[in-house]
Design an enzyme around this catalytic site. Structure first.
Site, mmCIF file in Angstrom:
data_model
loop_
_atom_site.group_PDB
_atom_site.id
_atom_site.type_symbol
_atom_site.label_atom_id
_atom_site.label_comp_id
_atom_site.label_asym_id
_atom_site.label_seq_id
_atom_site.Cartn_x
_atom_site.Cartn_y
_atom_site.Cartn_z
ATOM 1 N N LYS A 22 0.831 -1.213 0.000
ATOM 2 C CA LYS A 22 0.000 0.000 0.000
ATOM 3 C C LYS A 22 0.866 1.264 0.000
ATOM 4 O O LYS A 22 0.631 2.187 -0.781
ATOM 5 C CB LYS A 22 -0.920 -0.037 1.232
ATOM 6 C CG LYS A 22 -1.870 1.134 1.352
ATOM 7 C CD LYS A 22 -3.169 0.748 2.037
ATOM 8 C CE LYS A 22 -3.024 0.525 3.528
ATOM 9 N NZ LYS A 22 -3.008 1.778 4.298
ATOM 10 N N SER A 23 1.854 1.305 0.880
ATOM 11 C CA SER A 23 2.713 2.497 0.970
ATOM 12 C C SER A 23 3.400 2.782 -0.365
ATOM 13 O O SER A 23 3.469 3.929 -0.812
ATOM 14 C CB SER A 23 3.801 2.291 2.026
ATOM 15 O OG SER A 23 3.244 2.220 3.309
ATOM 16 N N ARG A 27 2.826 5.951 -3.281
ATOM 17 C CA ARG A 27 3.960 6.782 -3.691
ATOM 18 C C ARG A 27 4.254 6.624 -5.175
ATOM 19 O O ARG A 27 4.670 7.587 -5.836
ATOM 20 C CB ARG A 27 5.194 6.428 -2.853
ATOM 21 C CG ARG A 27 5.071 6.938 -1.405
ATOM 22 C CD ARG A 27 6.096 6.263 -0.515
ATOM 23 N NE ARG A 27 6.178 6.818 0.827
ATOM 24 C CZ ARG A 27 5.338 6.523 1.820
ATOM 25 N NH1 ARG A 27 4.334 5.669 1.619
ATOM 26 N NH2 ARG A 27 5.494 7.058 3.014
ATOM 27 N N ARG A 123 -8.717 12.003 12.235
ATOM 28 C CA ARG A 123 -7.284 11.757 12.468
ATOM 29 C C ARG A 123 -6.474 13.059 12.485
ATOM 30 O O ARG A 123 -6.774 13.996 11.747
ATOM 31 C CB ARG A 123 -6.762 10.768 11.421
ATOM 32 C CG ARG A 123 -7.439 9.411 11.609
ATOM 33 C CD ARG A 123 -6.946 8.387 10.656
ATOM 34 N NE ARG A 123 -5.548 8.057 10.882
ATOM 35 C CZ ARG A 123 -4.850 7.258 10.093
ATOM 36 N NH1 ARG A 123 -5.419 6.740 9.025
ATOM 37 N NH2 ARG A 123 -3.592 6.995 10.365
ATOM 38 N N SER A 168 7.169 9.131 12.179
ATOM 39 C CA SER A 168 6.107 8.957 11.196
ATOM 40 C C SER A 168 6.633 9.153 9.785
ATOM 41 O O SER A 168 7.117 10.236 9.426
ATOM 42 C CB SER A 168 4.975 9.964 11.465
ATOM 43 O OG SER A 168 4.149 10.070 10.330
ATOM 44 N N ASP A 316 1.892 -1.173 11.955
ATOM 45 C CA ASP A 316 0.606 -1.592 11.377
ATOM 46 C C ASP A 316 0.231 -3.024 11.760
ATOM 47 O O ASP A 316 -0.857 -3.499 11.419
ATOM 48 C CB ASP A 316 0.653 -1.472 9.845
ATOM 49 C CG ASP A 316 0.705 -0.012 9.399
ATOM 50 O OD1 ASP A 316 0.271 0.870 10.169
ATOM 51 O OD2 ASP A 316 1.192 0.248 8.284
ATOM 52 N N LYS A 343 -4.700 5.664 14.651
ATOM 53 C CA LYS A 343 -4.720 5.007 13.330
ATOM 54 C C LYS A 343 -6.163 5.026 12.812
ATOM 55 O O LYS A 343 -6.964 5.834 13.243
ATOM 56 C CB LYS A 343 -4.159 3.590 13.450
ATOM 57 C CG LYS A 343 -2.670 3.560 13.770
ATOM 58 C CD LYS A 343 -1.841 4.107 12.628
ATOM 59 C CE LYS A 343 -0.361 4.129 12.931
ATOM 60 N NZ LYS A 343 0.394 4.853 11.904
ATOM 61 N N ARG A 347 -6.704 1.591 17.867
ATOM 62 C CA ARG A 347 -6.489 0.137 17.758
ATOM 63 C C ARG A 347 -6.241 -0.534 19.107
ATOM 64 O O ARG A 347 -6.489 -1.738 19.247
ATOM 65 C CB ARG A 347 -5.336 -0.158 16.782
ATOM 66 C CG ARG A 347 -5.764 0.109 15.353
ATOM 67 C CD ARG A 347 -4.711 -0.217 14.335
ATOM 68 N NE ARG A 347 -5.296 -0.114 12.994
ATOM 69 C CZ ARG A 347 -4.610 0.034 11.883
ATOM 70 N NH1 ARG A 347 -3.296 0.095 11.925
ATOM 71 N NH2 ARG A 347 -5.230 0.113 10.715
ATOM 72 N N ARG A 388 -7.651 -3.498 9.439
ATOM 73 C CA ARG A 388 -6.702 -4.433 10.051
ATOM 74 C C ARG A 388 -7.300 -5.127 11.284
ATOM 75 O O ARG A 388 -6.960 -6.270 11.576
ATOM 76 C CB ARG A 388 -5.400 -3.718 10.412
ATOM 77 C CG ARG A 388 -4.686 -3.160 9.178
ATOM 78 C CD ARG A 388 -3.234 -2.869 9.432
ATOM 79 N NE ARG A 388 -2.710 -1.907 8.460
ATOM 80 C CZ ARG A 388 -2.351 -2.203 7.219
ATOM 81 N NH1 ARG A 388 -2.458 -3.441 6.772
ATOM 82 N NH2 ARG A 388 -1.890 -1.276 6.417
#
Ligand code: S3P
Length: 434
Positions: A22-23, A27, A123, A168, A316, A343, A347, A388
């Site tokens: 995903k990351s 990008r 968030r 981060s 994650d 998140k 979580r 998740r």
């Protein structure tokens, strides 16, 4: 809204094709859109989050073709090739999409607005707005630094030397992206090294950057040149199957082509310390990223104190670690993970509540939890719309004494399209309500 029922099942087996990272997919679209020329992205994650990022750039005039699933051909128009979007840009559920886009849009000549779904709208965005404002950006938010973000164009940006209070990659990346549009040098230091995909991709697209663990610096005034990107399979998605196969006696699975960037594989170290049997084979390099085929066999687990230094490298993976810890012998202690509270859901709270409903003893702390291993009973649990958490509870159902019902699983499509089918193909008994 889809609910799932995950029932106890036999051993897992087979070779499982995990979708793209995903990351890296976010990008790849961003850098290809800002580059000059045509880039080909293969292994692209067809998730809601990454598709929202592709839609955002299409909305700003970038032509993006999808010749077949998981492939994109991006016709980039260069750093200044975007045009003003006619409507607010919807980032959906994606923190990465919104925070990185904020960095890109701060440098544009036009005004723009970033919006998100209910979860994203809760968030914290101050963590990117503060440094971007120091660079000269003008960004308005709702009270408390929450989305929507209204970004005013034509701001002259200047490089800063920023010491980030949070570890981060999203903060680091937003600053580096704004740095492309800034006068002078932009430097970011982080309290603990985070995933370095932005740095690697800048290099792949031909932008000079200097970086090391925990820091990166670049100067404005260069160009991004189109290149092809091969996206490896997502370690975070593979993690659910790693834990599932570990917990189910008789299991053996192969997970081919998983990205094993050291900033992502904290869970591997934690699971091995708990007794898991996970081996990497055919280690290789795919598009500059380390990749391996992972072989996972059942093994009994015992509790551990999760080493603090592993936390950012498995940020994650805590929802699925909560399940592994709850199925292990003994006590697992997690601390230093307060980031989990901001998140897609809180979580720590969501997993602790679900585990308690499953009959596990959990003590919630401000920055982690203390989990006593036990046996999962029958329960109905709430994923709170967090992809998740939903997939983690599905793994719990596999080893429970009775079926586990999981509410609000629709958002699994943000990161793992086809999870239910892949899971059932490997031995899960997972049923999604129509
Ligand atoms: C991401 C960074 C991490 C991670 C998220 C994706 C990224 O967030 O939790 O899923 O792609 O840069 P933070 O940078 O906020 O820790």
């Amino acid at each position: 809204m889809s609910d799932w029922t995950s029932s106890p099942a036999g051993p897992l087996s087979g070779e499982l094709r995990i979708p793209g990272d995903k990351s890296i997919s976010h990008r790849a679209i961003m850098f290809a859109s800002l580059a000059e020329g045509t880039s080909h992205v293969s292994g692209f994650l067809e998730g809601e989050d990454t598709r929202a990022t592709a839609r955002a750039f299409a909305q700003m005039g970038v032509r993006i073709e999808a010749p077949q699933p998981s492939e994109r051909i991006v016709h980039g128009g260069g750093l200044l090739g975007l045009r003003a979007p006619e409507a607010p840009i919807d980032c959906g559920n994606a923190g990465t999409g919104m925070r990185l886009l904020a960095g890109v849009l701060a440098g544009q000549a036009f005004d723009s607005t970033l919006i998100g779904d209910e979860s994203l709208s809760r968030r914290p965005m101050r963590r990117v707005i503060e440094p971007l404002t120091q660079m000269g950006a003008r960004i308005d938010t709702e009270q408390g630094g929450l989305p929507p973000l209204r970004i005013t164009g034509e701001s002259a940006l200047r490089g800063i030397d920023y010491e980030s209070p949070v570890a981060s990659a999203q903060v680091k990346s937003a600053i580096l992206l704004a740095g492309l549009y800034s006068d002078g040098e932009t430097r970011v230091r982080e309290p603990h090294p985070t995933r370095d995909y932005t740095e690697s991709m800048l290099r792949a697209f031909g932008w000079p950057i200097e970086c090391g663990p925990g820091w990166a610096k670049l100067r404005g005034g260069h160009r991004l040149r189109a290149t092809d990107i091969e996206v490896p399979a997502d370690f975070s998605s593979a993690a659910f199957f790693m834990v599932a196969a570990t917990l189910l006696p008789g299991s053996k699975i192969i997970l081919p082509g998983i990205g094993i960037n050291p900033r992502r594989t904290g869970l591997l170290h934690a699971l091995r310390a708990m007794g898991a049997d996970v081996n990497g084979m055919n280690s290789r390099n795919v598009g500059g990223e380390p990749v391996a085929d992972l072989i996972v066999r059942h093994a009994p687990l015992h509790g551990i104190d999760v080493p603090l230094e592993l936390v950012p490298d498995m940020i994650d993976e805590f929802p699925i670690l909560f399940i592994a810890a709850a199925a292990a012998h003994g006590t697992t202690r997690i601390r230093g993970a307060a980031e989990l509270r901001v998140k897609e859901s809180d979580r720590i709270a969501v997993m602790a509540k679900g585990l308690r409903e499953l009959g596990i003893r959990v003590e919630e702390t401000s920055d982690g939890a203390i989990i006593e291993g036990g046996r999962f009973g029958a329960a109905e649990v709430d994923s709170a719309g967090d992809h998740r958490c939903a997939m983690s509870f599905a793994v719990a159902g596999l080893v429970a004494s009775q079926p586990v019902r999981i509410r609000d699983c629709t958002n699994v499509a943000t990161s793992f399209p086809g999870f239910v089918e892949l899971a059932n193909g490997s031995g899960f008994r997972l049923q999604a309500d129509a």
